[in-house]
Scaffold this motif. Structure first.
Motif, PDB file in Angstrom:
ATOM      1  N   PRO A   1      21.190 -13.587  78.163  1.00  0.00           N
ATOM      2  CA  PRO A   1      21.722 -14.872  77.711  1.00  0.00           C
ATOM      3  C   PRO A   1      23.158 -14.730  77.217  1.00  0.00           C
ATOM      4  CG  PRO A   1      20.129 -14.020  76.144  1.00  0.00           C
ATOM      5  CD  PRO A   1      20.047 -13.144  77.345  1.00  0.00           C
ATOM      6  N   GLY A   2      23.967 -15.746  77.482  1.00  0.00           N
ATOM      7  CA  GLY A   2      25.369 -15.719  77.083  1.00  0.00           C
ATOM      8  C   GLY A   2      25.623 -16.492  75.800  1.00  0.00           C
ATOM      9  N   GLY A   3      26.891 -16.814  75.577  1.00  0.00           N
ATOM     10  CA  GLY A   3      27.261 -17.569  74.386  1.00  0.00           C
ATOM     11  C   GLY A   3      27.187 -16.767  73.107  1.00  0.00           C
ATOM     12  N   GLY A   4      27.469 -15.453  73.163  1.00  0.00           N
ATOM     13  CA  GLY A   4      27.436 -14.629  71.955  1.00  0.00           C
ATOM     14  C   GLY A   4      26.054 -14.229  71.509  1.00  0.00           C
ATOM     15  N   CYS A   5      25.033 -14.494  72.318  1.00  0.00           N
ATOM     16  CA  CYS A   5      23.652 -14.189  71.928  1.00  0.00           C
ATOM     17  C   CYS A   5      23.429 -12.680  71.797  1.00  0.00           C
ATOM     18  CB  CYS A   5      22.692 -14.786  72.958  1.00  0.00           C
ATOM     19  SG  CYS A   5      20.959 -14.357  72.689  1.00  0.00           S
ATOM     20  N   VAL A   6      23.876 -11.920  72.786  1.00  0.00           N
ATOM     21  CA  VAL A   6      23.652 -10.477  72.790  1.00  0.00           C
ATOM     22  C   VAL A   6      24.391  -9.816  71.628  1.00  0.00           C
ATOM     23  CG1 VAL A   6      24.032  -8.357  74.106  1.00  0.00           C
ATOM     24  CG2 VAL A   6      23.254 -10.432  75.260  1.00  0.00           C
ATOM     25  N   GLU A   7      25.636 -10.220  71.399  1.00  0.00           N
ATOM     26  CA  GLU A   7      26.431  -9.601  70.339  1.00  0.00           C
ATOM     27  C   GLU A   7      25.843  -9.888  68.959  1.00  0.00           C
ATOM     28  OE1 GLU A   7      28.908  -9.964  73.932  1.00  0.00           O
ATOM     29  OE2 GLU A   7      27.657 -11.365  72.811  1.00  0.00           O
TER      30      GLU A   7
ATOM     31  N   LYS B   1      32.883 -15.033  67.456  1.00  0.00           N
ATOM     32  CA  LYS B   1      33.943 -15.675  66.669  1.00  0.00           C
ATOM     33  C   LYS B   1      35.072 -16.142  67.573  1.00  0.00           C
ATOM     34  CE  LYS B   1      33.266 -13.381  62.200  1.00  0.00           C
ATOM     35  NZ  LYS B   1      33.851 -12.440  61.211  1.00  0.00           N
ATOM     36  N   THR B   2      35.455 -15.305  68.534  1.00  0.00           N
ATOM     37  CA  THR B   2      36.535 -15.686  69.448  1.00  0.00           C
ATOM     38  C   THR B   2      36.134 -16.871  70.315  1.00  0.00           C
ATOM     39  OG1 THR B   2      37.230 -13.366  69.512  1.00  0.00           O
ATOM     40  CG2 THR B   2      38.079 -14.809  71.240  1.00  0.00           C
ATOM     41  N   LEU B   3      34.878 -16.901  70.763  1.00  0.00           N
ATOM     42  CA  LEU B   3      34.408 -18.038  71.553  1.00  0.00           C
ATOM     43  C   LEU B   3      34.498 -19.341  70.771  1.00  0.00           C
ATOM     44  CD1 LEU B   3      31.226 -16.483  73.241  1.00  0.00           C
ATOM     45  CD2 LEU B   3      33.402 -17.005  74.333  1.00  0.00           C
TER      46      LEU B   3
ATOM     47  N   VAL C   1      36.442 -19.997  68.119  1.00  0.00           N
ATOM     48  CA  VAL C   1      37.838 -20.344  67.840  1.00  0.00           C
ATOM     49  C   VAL C   1      38.492 -20.962  69.071  1.00  0.00           C
ATOM     50  CG1 VAL C   1      40.106 -19.374  67.320  1.00  0.00           C
ATOM     51  CG2 VAL C   1      38.121 -18.649  66.005  1.00  0.00           C
ATOM     52  N   ASN C   2      38.212 -20.423  70.254  1.00  0.00           N
ATOM     53  CA  ASN C   2      38.786 -20.988  71.479  1.00  0.00           C
ATOM     54  C   ASN C   2      38.292 -22.401  71.753  1.00  0.00           C
ATOM     55  OD1 ASN C   2      40.201 -18.636  71.922  1.00  0.00           O
ATOM     56  ND2 ASN C   2      38.716 -17.790  73.362  1.00  0.00           N
ATOM     57  N   ALA C   3      37.102 -22.727  71.235  1.00  0.00           N
ATOM     58  CA  ALA C   3      36.566 -24.081  71.412  1.00  0.00           C
ATOM     59  C   ALA C   3      36.984 -25.018  70.285  1.00  0.00           C
ATOM     60  CB  ALA C   3      35.043 -24.026  71.501  1.00  0.00           C
ATOM     61  N   ALA C   4      37.844 -24.525  69.372  1.00  0.00           N
ATOM     62  CA  ALA C   4      38.352 -25.329  68.248  1.00  0.00           C
ATOM     63  C   ALA C   4      37.217 -25.800  67.339  1.00  0.00           C
ATOM     64  CB  ALA C   4      39.161 -26.518  68.757  1.00  0.00           C
ATOM     65  N   LYS C   5      36.266 -24.913  67.052  1.00  0.00           N
ATOM     66  CA  LYS C   5      35.172 -25.218  66.133  1.00  0.00           C
ATOM     67  C   LYS C   5      35.282 -24.322  64.904  1.00  0.00           C
ATOM     68  CE  LYS C   5      33.318 -27.953  69.254  1.00  0.00           C
ATOM     69  NZ  LYS C   5      33.269 -29.424  69.107  1.00  0.00           N
ATOM     70  N   ASP C   6      34.400 -24.574  63.930  1.00  0.00           N
ATOM     71  CA  ASP C   6      34.376 -23.785  62.696  1.00  0.00           C
ATOM     72  C   ASP C   6      33.624 -22.484  62.964  1.00  0.00           C
ATOM     73  OD1 ASP C   6      34.266 -22.740  60.192  1.00  0.00           O
ATOM     74  OD2 ASP C   6      33.401 -24.503  59.219  1.00  0.00           O
ATOM     75  N   SER C   7      34.363 -21.363  63.077  1.00  0.00           N
ATOM     76  CA  SER C   7      33.745 -20.090  63.420  1.00  0.00           C
ATOM     77  C   SER C   7      32.851 -19.559  62.309  1.00  0.00           C
ATOM     78  CB  SER C   7      34.823 -19.059  63.758  1.00  0.00           C
ATOM     79  OG  SER C   7      35.659 -18.832  62.640  1.00  0.00           O
ATOM     80  N   THR C   8      33.224 -19.773  61.062  1.00  0.00           N
ATOM     81  CA  THR C   8      32.436 -19.249  59.940  1.00  0.00           C
ATOM     82  C   THR C   8      31.037 -19.864  59.918  1.00  0.00           C
ATOM     83  OG1 THR C   8      34.468 -18.961  58.678  1.00  0.00           O
ATOM     84  CG2 THR C   8      32.395 -18.902  57.453  1.00  0.00           C
ATOM     85  N   GLU C   9      30.960 -21.171  60.061  1.00  0.00           N
ATOM     86  CA  GLU C   9      29.671 -21.866  59.978  1.00  0.00           C
ATOM     87  C   GLU C   9      28.790 -21.563  61.193  1.00  0.00           C
ATOM     88  OE1 GLU C   9      27.914 -26.455  59.678  1.00  0.00           O
ATOM     89  OE2 GLU C   9      30.065 -26.056  59.561  1.00  0.00           O
ATOM     90  N   LEU C  10      29.357 -21.641  62.408  1.00  0.00           N
ATOM     91  CA  LEU C  10      28.552 -21.442  63.604  1.00  0.00           C
ATOM     92  C   LEU C  10      28.048 -20.001  63.726  1.00  0.00           C
ATOM     93  CD1 LEU C  10      30.262 -23.505  66.461  1.00  0.00           C
ATOM     94  CD2 LEU C  10      28.003 -23.819  65.477  1.00  0.00           C
ATOM     95  N   VAL C  11      28.905 -19.019  63.433  1.00  0.00           N
ATOM     96  CA  VAL C  11      28.484 -17.629  63.530  1.00  0.00           C
ATOM     97  C   VAL C  11      27.423 -17.319  62.477  1.00  0.00           C
ATOM     98  CG1 VAL C  11      29.254 -15.230  63.320  1.00  0.00           C
ATOM     99  CG2 VAL C  11      30.641 -16.880  64.581  1.00  0.00           C
ATOM    100  N   ALA C  12      27.547 -17.924  61.281  1.00  0.00           N
ATOM    101  CA  ALA C  12      26.531 -17.721  60.241  1.00  0.00           C
ATOM    102  C   ALA C  12      25.177 -18.276  60.683  1.00  0.00           C
ATOM    103  CB  ALA C  12      26.974 -18.379  58.950  1.00  0.00           C
ATOM    104  N   LYS C  13      25.166 -19.460  61.306  1.00  0.00           N
ATOM    105  CA  LYS C  13      23.917 -20.025  61.820  1.00  0.00           C
ATOM    106  C   LYS C  13      23.331 -19.143  62.917  1.00  0.00           C
ATOM    107  CE  LYS C  13      24.945 -24.903  60.875  1.00  0.00           C
ATOM    108  NZ  LYS C  13      25.184 -26.234  61.481  1.00  0.00           N
ATOM    109  N   LEU C  14      24.197 -18.630  63.794  1.00  0.00           N
ATOM    110  CA  LEU C  14      23.732 -17.778  64.884  1.00  0.00           C
ATOM    111  C   LEU C  14      23.091 -16.501  64.352  1.00  0.00           C
ATOM    112  CD1 LEU C  14      23.664 -17.438  67.989  1.00  0.00           C
ATOM    113  CD2 LEU C  14      25.897 -16.317  67.825  1.00  0.00           C
ATOM    114  N   ARG C  15      23.711 -15.907  63.330  1.00  0.00           N
ATOM    115  CA  ARG C  15      23.150 -14.699  62.733  1.00  0.00           C
ATOM    116  C   ARG C  15      21.805 -14.980  62.060  1.00  0.00           C
ATOM    117  NH1 ARG C  15      25.787 -10.306  61.051  1.00  0.00           N
ATOM    118  NH2 ARG C  15      25.123 -10.628  58.891  1.00  0.00           N
ATOM    119  N   ALA C  16      21.684 -16.143  61.457  1.00  0.00           N
ATOM    120  CA  ALA C  16      20.427 -16.495  60.795  1.00  0.00           C
ATOM    121  C   ALA C  16      19.285 -16.626  61.806  1.00  0.00           C
ATOM    122  CB  ALA C  16      20.603 -17.810  60.022  1.00  0.00           C
TER     123      ALA C  16
END
Length: 340
Positions: free
Chosen positions: A197-203, A237-239, A241-256
């Motif tokens: 799966p893509g979208g930063g899932c593996v990382e 995080k880079t994905l 930022v390139n989409a002009a979204k809040d990287s802190t909030e989205l990456v935190a949700k993804l990690r959770a």
């Protein structure tokens, strides 16, 4: 397979049904003596015979190819006007100045042999019918402002060409890069036969797993593994930022989500969660069809790790400064040293 090049002249036929294709890697022009070769003629009346023989050499080569049954001749070299006459008389199609790479592809698709020379093992020139490829139709078609030659219904391997159209050259170049990237991604999937799966899932999943693994170690290796886990979050995080979204909030949700998938059995399906950058949220990228080749993901992680290790091994840096070209006896240096 559809390939294209320009015909030699308008006098050559524009369509061949059930074409026999010859792919050759030499010019069909009047033969010339190589550098360093001299012909000494004592009798001036024999000079014309020498010139005629030079013309007959190329004529014999063309007749060998035509007698083998070829009605479409593709060459990487040139075809002059004198040799063109023989193709017109026999009703064959001749295409010159083809790219060698294109001819090799045509040969593989049609079953032809890419002939670099007519010389056989006995030292004589010959052209066998087995060197010819076959296709159902070879025709000249006008697309936009260009006249293209299309080869359809190849004998050995089915294939297709993609013709891109755009408003300007920059737009077409960008389309070309996008199509190339897409085809390479499909190629990698076919080679590895595995997708992730893509979208930063593996990382994100690797980051959580390595953090938990680092806490189980009681040595200084714990720090290195923890830093490696933190570095894995650079991709999501880079994905974001390139989409002009809040990287802190989205990456935190993804990690959770991935932490829950690795610690709670009931939420194991959260391991497919990745980023949805169109709507700025997390989603099941496996169900959404956002996938990446497993081979590309593994190689990118390996190469990045090897590059980081190479940099960490550098413990000394030596700089060589250019020697000064200033004159020590110049007026400025004399004033600075107090001599004036």
């Amino acid at each position: 397979k559809q390939w294209y090049q320009r015909r030699v002249r308008e006098a050559v036929v524009s369509t061949q049904s059930t074409g026999k294709i010859a792919c050759i890697d030499f010019s069909l022009q009047k033969a010339k003596m190589k550098l360093g070769v001299q012909v000494v003629v004592d009798d001036p009346s024999k000079l014309e015979a020498v010139r005629q023989r030079e013309a007959d050499i190329t004529k014999e080569r063309i007749q060998m190819i035509l007698n083998a049954g070829a009605n479409v001749i593709l060459t990487t070299g040139g075809i002059d006007d004198m040799c063109l006459k023989y193709f017109v008389d026999s009703g064959a199609m001749a295409v010159r100045r083809c790219k060698k790479e294109d001819l090799k592809r045509i040969a593989r698709a049609t079953g032809a042999s890419f002939v670099a020379s007519l010389t056989n093992l006995e030292g004589e020139e010959s052209f066998d019918a087995a060197f010819l490829g076959a296709a159902e139709e070879i025709s000249q078609t006008r697309i936009c402002d260009d006249e293209l030659i299309l080869i359809k219904g190849t004998k050995v391997k089915p294939a297709a060409s993609i013709i891109l159209r755009g408003a300007n050259d920059m737009y077409v170049d960008e389309m070309d890069r996008s199509v190339h990237d897409s085809l390479c991604a499909v190629k990698r999937v076919i080679e590895s036969k595995k997708v992730v799966p893509g979208g930063g899932c593996v990382e994100a999943a690797l980051s959580i797993y390595l953090e938990n693994f680092a806490t189980s170690l009681g040595s200084r290796e714990q720090l290195a593994i923890a830093e490696f886990a933190q570095a894995m979050l650079v991709i999501p995080k880079t994905l974001v930022v390139n989409a002009a979204k809040d990287s802190t909030e989205l990456v935190a949700k993804l990690r959770a989500f991935h932490n829950a998938s690795q610690t709670i059995e009931a939420k194991k399906n959260f391991k497919w969660i990745g980023l949805d950058l169109e709507h700025g949220k997390c989603r099941d990228n496996k169900e959404a069809g956002v996938l990446e080749p497993e081979m590309s993901k593994v190689k990118s992680l390996k190469f990045a790790t090897e590059a980081a290790i190479t940099i960490l091994r550098i413990d000394d840096m030596i700089k060589i400064y250019q020697p000064s070209k200033e004159d020590p006896n110049s007026y400025a240096n004399a004033v600075a040293q107090g001599r004036l």
